[in-house]
Motif scaffolding. Structure first.
Motif, PDB file in Angstrom:
ATOM      1  N   SER A   1       3.218  15.831 -12.199  1.00 60.85           N
ATOM      2  CA  SER A   1       2.249  16.631 -12.937  1.00 60.85           C
ATOM      3  C   SER A   1       2.273  18.066 -12.428  1.00 60.85           C
TER       4      SER A   1
ATOM      5  N   ASN B   1     -18.356  25.325 -20.604  1.00 57.62           N
ATOM      6  CA  ASN B   1     -17.548  24.259 -21.206  1.00 57.62           C
ATOM      7  C   ASN B   1     -16.126  24.699 -21.564  1.00 57.62           C
ATOM      8  N   TYR B   2     -15.740  25.869 -21.144  1.00 55.18           N
ATOM      9  CA  TYR B   2     -14.336  26.276 -21.234  1.00 55.18           C
ATOM     10  C   TYR B   2     -14.004  27.000 -19.936  1.00 55.18           C
ATOM     11  N   ARG B   3     -12.718  27.084 -19.669  1.00 57.19           N
ATOM     12  CA  ARG B   3     -12.322  27.773 -18.453  1.00 57.19           C
ATOM     13  C   ARG B   3     -12.399  29.279 -18.694  1.00 57.19           C
TER      14      ARG B   3
ATOM     15  N   LYS C   1       0.836  -1.202   0.000  1.00 57.57           N
ATOM     16  CA  LYS C   1       0.000   0.000   0.000  1.00 57.57           C
ATOM     17  C   LYS C   1       0.862   1.240   0.000  1.00 57.57           C
TER      18      LYS C   1
ATOM     19  N   VAL D   1       3.449  10.694  -9.119  1.00 57.24           N
ATOM     20  CA  VAL D   1       2.750  11.154 -10.319  1.00 57.24           C
ATOM     21  C   VAL D   1       2.225  12.563 -10.094  1.00 57.24           C
ATOM     22  N   ILE D   2       1.722  12.769  -8.878  1.00 55.28           N
ATOM     23  CA  ILE D   2       1.161  14.090  -8.569  1.00 55.28           C
ATOM     24  C   ILE D   2       2.255  15.149  -8.614  1.00 55.28           C
TER      25      ILE D   2
ATOM     26  N   PHE E   1       3.093  21.460 -14.726  1.00 53.62           N
ATOM     27  CA  PHE E   1       2.208  22.606 -14.733  1.00 53.62           C
ATOM     28  C   PHE E   1       2.978  23.880 -14.381  1.00 53.62           C
TER      29      PHE E   1
ATOM     30  N   SER F   1       1.610   7.102  -6.412  1.00 50.97           N
ATOM     31  CA  SER F   1       0.591   8.101  -6.722  1.00 50.97           C
ATOM     32  C   SER F   1       1.127   9.491  -6.440  1.00 50.97           C
ATOM     33  N   LEU F   2       1.804   9.592  -5.299  1.00 49.61           N
ATOM     34  CA  LEU F   2       2.348  10.875  -4.884  1.00 49.61           C
ATOM     35  C   LEU F   2       3.340  11.396  -5.910  1.00 49.61           C
TER      36      LEU F   2
ATOM     37  N   LYS G   1       5.298  25.611 -16.856  1.00 49.42           N
ATOM     38  CA  LYS G   1       4.707  25.834 -18.180  1.00 49.42           C
ATOM     39  C   LYS G   1       4.359  27.300 -18.886  1.00 49.42           C
TER      40      LYS G   1
ATOM     41  N   GLU H   1      -2.109  30.966 -21.210  1.00 49.14           N
ATOM     42  CA  GLU H   1      -3.202  30.139 -20.674  1.00 49.14           C
ATOM     43  C   GLU H   1      -3.522  28.942 -21.562  1.00 49.14           C
TER      44      GLU H   1
ATOM     45  N   ASN I   1      -6.962  28.166 -24.898  1.00 48.80           N
ATOM     46  CA  ASN I   1      -8.281  27.523 -24.908  1.00 48.80           C
ATOM     47  C   ASN I   1      -9.159  28.009 -23.762  1.00 48.80           C
TER      48      ASN I   1
ATOM     49  N   ARG J   1       2.145   1.881  -3.394  1.00 51.65           N
ATOM     50  CA  ARG J   1       1.096   2.458  -4.236  1.00 51.65           C
ATOM     51  C   ARG J   1       0.904   3.928  -3.917  1.00 51.65           C
ATOM     52  N   PHE J   2       0.929   4.217  -2.643  1.00 51.94           N
ATOM     53  CA  PHE J   2       0.747   5.594  -2.211  1.00 51.94           C
ATOM     54  C   PHE J   2       1.902   6.461  -2.724  1.00 51.94           C
TER      55      PHE J   2
END
Lengths: 456, 276
Positions: free
Chosen positions: A16, A260-262, A2, A12-13, A20, A9-10, A23, A295, A298, A5-6
């Motif tokens: 990402s 439907n858009y930001r 576990k 990947v976060i 961001f 996940s961390l 960017k 931005e 989009n 897995r944790f």
């Protein structure tokens, strides 16, 4: 296990998160030329007065070609009758634009020696709005096509069509002398299948010549439908490059939101060098383009959101009740009138007649790849005010004799530099070019600098 | 172990999203509204437990209301703080008021959102607020996967997303839209957030896998209909609200063990039964 897995996940976060961290305006329908003119619609402005299921849509565009060649096709949710279509005052869109445009405000520093007690340059004198940037220069049955209505309004001949098949509609339009852009068939199909009707307008030359007007006037349509949207996909077919669309949404409730858009606010409230006053249009164009790129191209930009009964600072007089009605506002004298009018906290209050209209100005620059879907909106009760506003602070240029004055003078280069950096960040302009345009400050001798720093 | 209780992980991630949204996404989110959401949920929980007097307080008692308040802060937008207080209060109260066989009927945060939308005219949900960048899709999937994996409810997310994506795909083909329209409709952060964190709440969804799949599929179908034929931007929340009571029926048809948080001891189980 576990834990692993944790941890994964961390990771990947975190990754990402890192990715961001590093960017001419457009139209909701398309022009269908009746001759081989090359038409690119770069600029359009749309005012939407909306409450509940009722909508009044005013479409203005910057059509540049020959009047006889002008024709548009706009998908609409219901069949419109003659009384639901009218010509709007061309001025009204300009008024909405001027009222809500991004603005410059100027402040003038006072003599630092005269008002020692309140540290002059932190004071907040009454702002003055500098001029807003110029408004954005800006065989029927067998084909499955039914003419639901046919009438004339002002200089336009209007047809409301419904169709069963896109190829039938395309053929019908071609047979009736409309030259459709390539690929129209594929774009028409989804609208036909969603049971939308087509509002087709072209210029009646006789009426146009009789009327003596020089430019085509905006068309205004009123309808009732739960759809609160603006078809932009058809507009992309005429344009080879990104198109700009300014949308003024008028609501009795509050801000309008794109679902439907930001939606992103344009940068605002920044202090920029005073020379920007002479090149505000360039400044705003670059700032907007820079934000648009940053931005991800989009998003829909919010340029203004305000109760229309007041403004602070005002870049133009608020619209009076007649003008609001011309812009399509239909609830002012009805039962819905001024139900949610806000007490005039900001700026100057205007007569109660204007109460109950909240304007949202959205600026969308769209291309086919980044805006696959039409724009969908919702009205919200968000009454937050927002404006694209940029601040000029004029330095005190008189002679300063007191110590506070010398300190003030000494602080100026740092302030100019900061403003230059802000400007470079907002616009993407070269910082060295900006620095060349900064005001020259009287240079202190080295001993003055040393002594002043000791006094600090 | 620190993260034995999946709720702690969920709190950690929901707060991360809230901070991310607050700092990077240009939301109309005010810190005092978040404060009111948290206070309203925790105080209502406290009041309910005091009133019922059948369960002692433990720190765990506040985990669920905290999750609810974070969920409300992420999803619900209000113009006045009182509306958020109403949403928070209604969310927590719904757990005690609407109970069948010791299991609450509605997802608390969803109930709070729907009540605020229905009763006040002051609340709204911004479905477009996350945009459609890839980074947070990864973020949501990773954290959602973690939380959902820990409580064993992946099937609900898959059934919901699968059904919804399928229906949208059929519509896409029928309308003749290109596939980027389909992708754009699905890559909505708010939809993923709903699929991973709201529709998976193990305490208010059917106990048996078959029941959950039917249930999630029905919610997807109703969402699809409300969004595309009634043009309701907040369709998912209404769909979940309307179909939540279906859980009672599905639990009868497909009986299975009820879900309980942290499974280490019998005593803790009984404490947590009422705390959620």
């Amino acid at each position: 296990m576990k834990l692993i897995r944790f941890a994964l996940s961390l990771l990947v976060i975190v990754i990402s998160g890192c990715i961001f961290a590093t960017k001419a305006w457009a139209f909701c329908g398309f022009y269908v030329a009746k001759a081989d003119s090359k038409l690119y619609n770069q600029a359009s402005q749309v005012a939407i007065a909306h409450s509940g299921k009722k909508t009044v849509l005013t479409m203005a565009n910057d059509y540049q070609g020959e009047v006889k060649d002008f024709a548009i096709v706009v998908p609409v949710p219901v069949v419109l009758q003659k009384e639901q279509v009218k010509i709007a005052e061309p001025k009204i869109i300009e008024r909405l634009d001027a009222f809500s445009a991004p603005r410059l405000v100027e402040y003038f520093d006072e003599d630092p020696c005269r008002v020692d007690e309140n540290r002059a340059y932190n004071g907040a004198p009454m702002p003055q709005a500098a001029p807003a940037p110029a408004a954005s220069q800006r065989g029927e049955v067998s084909l499955g096509v039914t003419v639901e209505a046919k009438f004339n309004v002002g200089e336009y001949d209007i047809l409301i069509l419904s169709a069963k098949e896109s190829s039938g509609l395309e053929t019908w339009l071609r047979q009736n002398g409309y030259k459709l852009p390539q690929g129209a068939n594929q774009l028409l199909k989804p609208y036909i299948r969603q049971k939308l009707k087509f509002f087709v307008a072209k210029v009646n030359l006789e009426k146009f010549d009789q009327s003596g007007i020089e430019k085509l006037r905006p068309l205004q349509i009123a309808y009732e439908s739960p759809r609160f949207m603006l078809p932009i996909r058809l507009g992309m077919i005429n344009a080879k490059q990104a198109q700009d669309l300014l949308i003024y949404i008028l609501s009795p409730k509050g801000q309008a939101d794109v679902t439907n858009y930001r939606r992103v606010k344009v940068p605002s409230g920044e202090e920029v060098p005073v020379f920007v006053k002479n090149e505000f249009s360039d400044f705003y164009t670059s700032t907007f383009a820079n934000s648009y790129d940053r931005e991800g191209r989009n998003v829909a930009f919010l340029e203004y959101a305000w109760d229309m009964s007041n403004c602070d600072p005002c870049s133009a007089e608020p619209l009076n009740q007649d003008e609001l009605k011309q812009a399509g506002v239909f609830w002012l004298n009805g039962s819905e009138a001024s139900t949610r009018s806000m007490p005039p906290i900001f700026g100057r209050p205007m007569p109660e007649a204007d109460a109950g209209v909240f304007i949202t100005r959205l600026h969308v620059r769209y291309t086919r790849d980044k805006f696959p879907e039409d724009l969908m909106f919702q009205e919200t009760s968000n009454r937050d005010s927002f404006q694209g506003r940029y601040v000029l602070r004029h330095a005190f240029t008189g002679e300063t004799t007191c110590q506070e004055g010398r300190r003030y003078t000494r602080s100026l280069p740092r302030r100019y530099e900061k403003e230059a950096q802000t400007l470079a960040r907002l616009t993407g302009w070269n910082i060295n070019d900006i620095r060349k345009k900064l005001p020259q400050v009287q240079k202190l001798s080295w001993w003055q600098q040393v002594f002043l720093s000791l006094v600090d | 172990m620190a993260f034995q209780d999946a709720r702690l992980v969920q709190i950690l991630f929901l707060s991360t999203f809230l901070f991310l949204g607050f700092w990077t996404r240009d939301w109309t989110l005010r810190s005092q509204v978040i404060g009111v959401a948290i206070a309203a949920c925790l105080l209502t929980q406290f009041a309910v437990q005091r009133y019922r007097e059948d369960q002692p307080f433990t720190p765990q008692s506040f985990l669920s209301p905290l999750i609810t308040s974070l969920g409300l802060s992420l999803l619900l937008r209000v113009d006045h703080c009182s509306t958020m207080a109403l949403a928070g209060g209604a969310a927590i109260l719904s757990k005690s008021v609407f109970q069948v066989g010791g299991k609450h009927v509605f997802n608390p945060a969803n109930f709070g959102i729907v009540m605020a939308l229905l009763l006040t005219g002051d609340a709204w949900v911004s479905p477009g607020q996350w945009g459609e960048e890839g980074w947070y899709v990864v973020l949501f999937l990773a954290t959602g996967g973690l939380v959902v994996g820990k409580v064993g409810r992946w099937d609900t997310t898959l059934a919901f997303l699968g059904m919804y994506a399928g229906l949208e795909a059929v519509r896409n083909v029928w309308l003749g839209w290109t596939w980027d329209v389909w992708a754009h409709r699905l890559m909505s952060g708010s939809l993923l957030m709903f699929a991973l964190f709201m529709v998976t709440d193990p305490r208010s969804i059917p106990n048996a896998r078959t029941g959950r799949i039917i249930w999630a599929g029905a919610i997807a179908l109703l969402t699809f209909i409300l969004r595309n034929y009634f043009f309701i931007p907040t369709a998912v929340f209404w769909a979940l609200f309307a179909l939540a009571p279906l859980t009672i029926l599905l639990d009868r048809l497909f009986p299975d063990d009820r879900f309980i948080w942290a499974q280490n001891s019998q005593t803790q189980d009984s404490q947590l039964e009422v705390s959620v």
